[in-house]
Motif scaffolding. Structure first.
Motif, PDB file in Angstrom:
ATOM      1  N   LEU A   1      30.333  45.780  42.691  1.00  0.00           N
ATOM      2  CA  LEU A   1      31.473  45.077  43.283  1.00  0.00           C
ATOM      3  C   LEU A   1      32.763  45.366  42.533  1.00  0.00           C
ATOM      4  O   LEU A   1      33.806  44.806  42.828  1.00  0.00           O
ATOM      5  CB  LEU A   1      31.181  43.577  43.335  1.00  0.00           C
ATOM      6  N   GLU A   2      32.652  46.215  41.525  1.00  0.00           N
ATOM      7  CA  GLU A   2      33.864  46.666  40.857  1.00  0.00           C
ATOM      8  C   GLU A   2      33.825  48.180  40.810  1.00  0.00           C
ATOM      9  O   GLU A   2      32.745  48.769  40.813  1.00  0.00           O
ATOM     10  CB  GLU A   2      33.918  46.080  39.449  1.00  0.00           C
TER      11      GLU A   2
ATOM     12  N   LEU B   1      37.908  39.508  43.592  1.00  0.00           N
ATOM     13  CA  LEU B   1      37.224  40.156  44.695  1.00  0.00           C
ATOM     14  C   LEU B   1      37.409  39.404  46.000  1.00  0.00           C
ATOM     15  O   LEU B   1      37.220  39.936  47.082  1.00  0.00           O
ATOM     16  CB  LEU B   1      35.738  40.279  44.391  1.00  0.00           C
TER      17      LEU B   1
ATOM     18  N   ASN C   1      34.092  46.468  48.173  1.00  0.00           N
ATOM     19  CA  ASN C   1      35.039  45.370  48.009  1.00  0.00           C
ATOM     20  C   ASN C   1      35.045  44.556  49.296  1.00  0.00           C
ATOM     21  O   ASN C   1      34.310  44.858  50.236  1.00  0.00           O
ATOM     22  CB  ASN C   1      36.439  45.900  47.670  1.00  0.00           C
TER      23      ASN C   1
END
Lengths: 446, 193
Positions: B90-91, B10, B60
């Motif tokens: 976050l994914e 990330l 992201n």
């Protein structure tokens, strides 16, 4: 006796909308307060009423208001805590969904009393649809001159905004909520200074629970003295109880404080008894953070008096044989529920929700989580039980905010009252390993 | 929070151009106007929510840097908030994020069975997304609907008093329609009204 303050007129169709709400006496308190009372008079009525914070701590609301820093030249803020995240509690959601104007009416009177011209409602992220309902209600108020500039010609201005969180239990703690509202991580602040002196943007701020604010309209209308006559002793007024777990009729009920627990549990008008005709085993009376009480102690106190739904009666006997009213999350367990599994579940919750700021809480919740996990899964040792008591006692009172205490109390209480179940788990690992759900008590008796 | 860690990938900036439409920017301006002058950082959580919604359901580094620029704050101030709150993903996630409540009152009323059943039905484990990118499955803590346990939330909608048949129905509906359906009304609400 049925007494309704907050859920009054709750069953009228369309009560969610301003016109219906007003036809049924809504917003009279705003007219009364803004046109005929000074802010200090409103504060003094609330003081007289004896209203106590409904979010869990039970701190007198009028007293909290009187701490506001009047010498400060900074603007003042009222923040409504709608970050209802305590497991077992869902009353604020119900209230905001059904009668959003009850909250707004209370907020206008409260903001006026505090001299605040801006107020925020902090709603938890999971209640996103509630944000829509509140925004609709706020829009109606602006249209009808109940919010904005010069409310009802009184020269008093107020704006209310809804702010949505994003999933963090800790933001229910008032200083964490303020941090979150400022766009930061929800790390609680050291107190003092209290929010009444340095709160939102370092300005004097009062943070009140949804249900607390929903009472203010009634108090302004009828006077603090009439409010103080409802309830019992220092527990004045009514309380919303969120009843859940293994009962026939889960839901939100408004009771007059001082209502007997036994009647609440078994009466058809309330919980309606235990599901599937089973026996009551235990109750957590005030949300997951407060001590669990076994059947004998929830129905009657150690002295043999009937246990009542009030701040004092539920706390009778201290933590040895009592509990707390807390937020009114009434979780009922039947004879087949496993207390160890449930305690492990709550420990995992607090581990997940700890903000990580204070070592005793950050490390302690994780430690209790893993010890309880191994007991629950048949890998426990007898000394683990005392280890848990020890960890809990070292978290309690050693953290910035009450999340540490909240994680320690349920574990300590479960062991205090149900030690035999923990021992059974350690002594019979094979049985425990093969049972994934429900209780293991059925095997203890064999 | 503790179990969600920033994965290294990330941190790799993809240098993809992120931009909002004029409508979205106007919406963000309104949100910022709710806070006093100079306190635009207060709008961070709402703006990240808008960003997540507009940009395919997750965040992201590129989108977070963009938000930092909009609010005139440093990127790290955005990262620390995005990693703290459990509702920021976050994914990448599927179109429908199914969040099953795992806490106390739901657990004793069968919340764990609901989770196992969904895992079997969707052929994924908790935390994974189906191959067709339709469903992501997550276990979450108390959703504040304990009176109607067991419950799950799909995006913004609550589904309550769950059982196997209801789940079959919900999944089938979500597969066949493009819009999220409103769940049926709650029985305890009706009882009280």
């Amino acid at each position: 006796m049925e007494r309704k303050i907050i859920l009054e007129n709750n069953d009228i169709e369309g009560i969610r909308f301003l016109d219906v709400y007003r036809q049924n006496g809504g917003y009279q308190s705003v007219e009364k307060a803004l046109k005929t009372m000074t802010p200090d008079e409103v504060v003094s009525e609330v003081k007289t009423s004896g209203l106590r914070g409904r979010g869990g701590a039970g701190f007198p609301t009028g007293l909290k208001w009187s701490f506001i820093d009047k010498k400060s030249n900074n603007p003042r803020y009222l923040v409504c805590n709608a970050d209802e995240s305590e497991p077992g509690t869902f009353k604020d959601r119900y209230l905001m969904e059904r009668i959003p104007h009850r909250l707004l009416e209370g907020m206008i009177c409260s903001s006026y009393a505090l001299g605040a011209n801006t107020a925020y409602i902090y709603v938890r992220g999971e209640y996103k649809y509630i944000v829509g309902i509140l925004n609709e209600a706020i829009k109606e108020c602006y249209k009808n001159g109940l919010l904005g500039k010069n409310i009802l010609g009184s020269h008093y201005d107020l704006d209310i905004y809804v702010h949505c969180g994003a999933g963090a239990y800790i933001c229910g703690e008032e200083t964490a909520l303020l941090e979150s509202l400022e766009g930061k991580r929800g790390n609680p602040r050291l107190k003092p200074p209290f929010p009444a002196v340095k709160g939102l943007y370092d300005c004097p701020t009062v943070v009140n629970n949804v249900e607390t604010l929903a009472n203010i309209g009634w108090i302004v209308n009828h006077g603090g003295e009439s409010f103080a006559k409802i309830g019992i002793g220092k527990s004045t007024g009514t309380k919303l109880i969120s009843a859940c777990g293994h009962i026939n009729k889960p839901g939100v009920y408004e009771i007059e404080l001082g209502f007997p627990v036994e009647e609440f549990l078994y009466s058809e008008a309330y919980c309606g008894g235990i599901k599937n005709g089973k026996e009551l085993k235990a109750v957590i009376p005030g949300g997951s953070s407060v001590p669990i009480l076994p059947k004998e102690l929830i129905l009657n106190t150690l002295k043999g008096e009937k246990r009542l739904l009030s701040y004092e009666s539920l706390a009778d006997g201290g933590f040895e044989s009592g509990s707390m009213l807390g937020s009114g999350g009434f979780i009922v367990y039947d004879e087949d529920d496993c207390i160890v599994r449930n305690t492990y579940n709550f420990s995992r919750f607090y581990h997940h929700e700890s903000c990580g700021q204070c070592s005793p809480c950050r490390e302690g919740t994780s430690w209790m989580d893993s010890v309880l996990y191994r007991i629950e899964n048949g890998n426990g040792r007898m000394k683990d039980i005392d280890l848990l008591v020890n960890i809990a006692s070292h978290i309690e009172g050693n953290t910035i905010c009450p999340l540490g205490d909240a994680s320690a109390w349920p574990v300590a209480a479960a062991i205090r009252h149900f030690r035999n179940e923990f021992e059974f788990h350690v002594e019979h690992p094979d049985i425990v390993r093969n049972i994934k759900h429900g209780s293991i008590l059925q095997y203890t008796n064999k | 929070m503790s179990d969600k860690q920033f994965k290294h990938k990330l941190y790799v900036k993809k240098n993809k151009e992120v931009s909002f439409t004029a409508d979205t920017l106007a919406k963000i301006e309104t949100v910022i106007s709710h806070y006093p002058e100079g306190q635009q950082k207060s709008a961070l959580i709402p703006v990240l929510q808008i960003a997540q919604e507009e940009l395919g359901g997750s965040l992201n580094v590129d989108s977070m840097d963009y938000v930092a620029g909009l609010l005139h704050i440093t990127p790290i101030e955005v990262y620390e908030v995005a990693t703290f709150y459990s509702q920021f993903y976050l994914e990448p996630v599927g179109k429908y994020v199914i969040e099953v409540c795992q806490t106390g009152p739901c657990a004793i009323c069968g919340g764990e069975d609901i989770m196992h059943y969904l895992e079997e039905k969707l052929h994924i484990k908790v935390g994974e997304t189906t191959e067709d990118n339709l469903f992501s499955l997550k276990g979450v803590e108390c959703l504040g609907a304990c009176g109607s346990a067991p419950v799950m939330q799909v995006n913004t909608e609550f589904y309550e008093f769950l059982n196997i048949e209801k789940i079959d129905e919900i999944i089938a509906t979500l597969r066949n329609t493009s819009e999220l359906t409103k769940p049926e009304s709650l029985s305890w609400k009706e009882r009280l009204s």
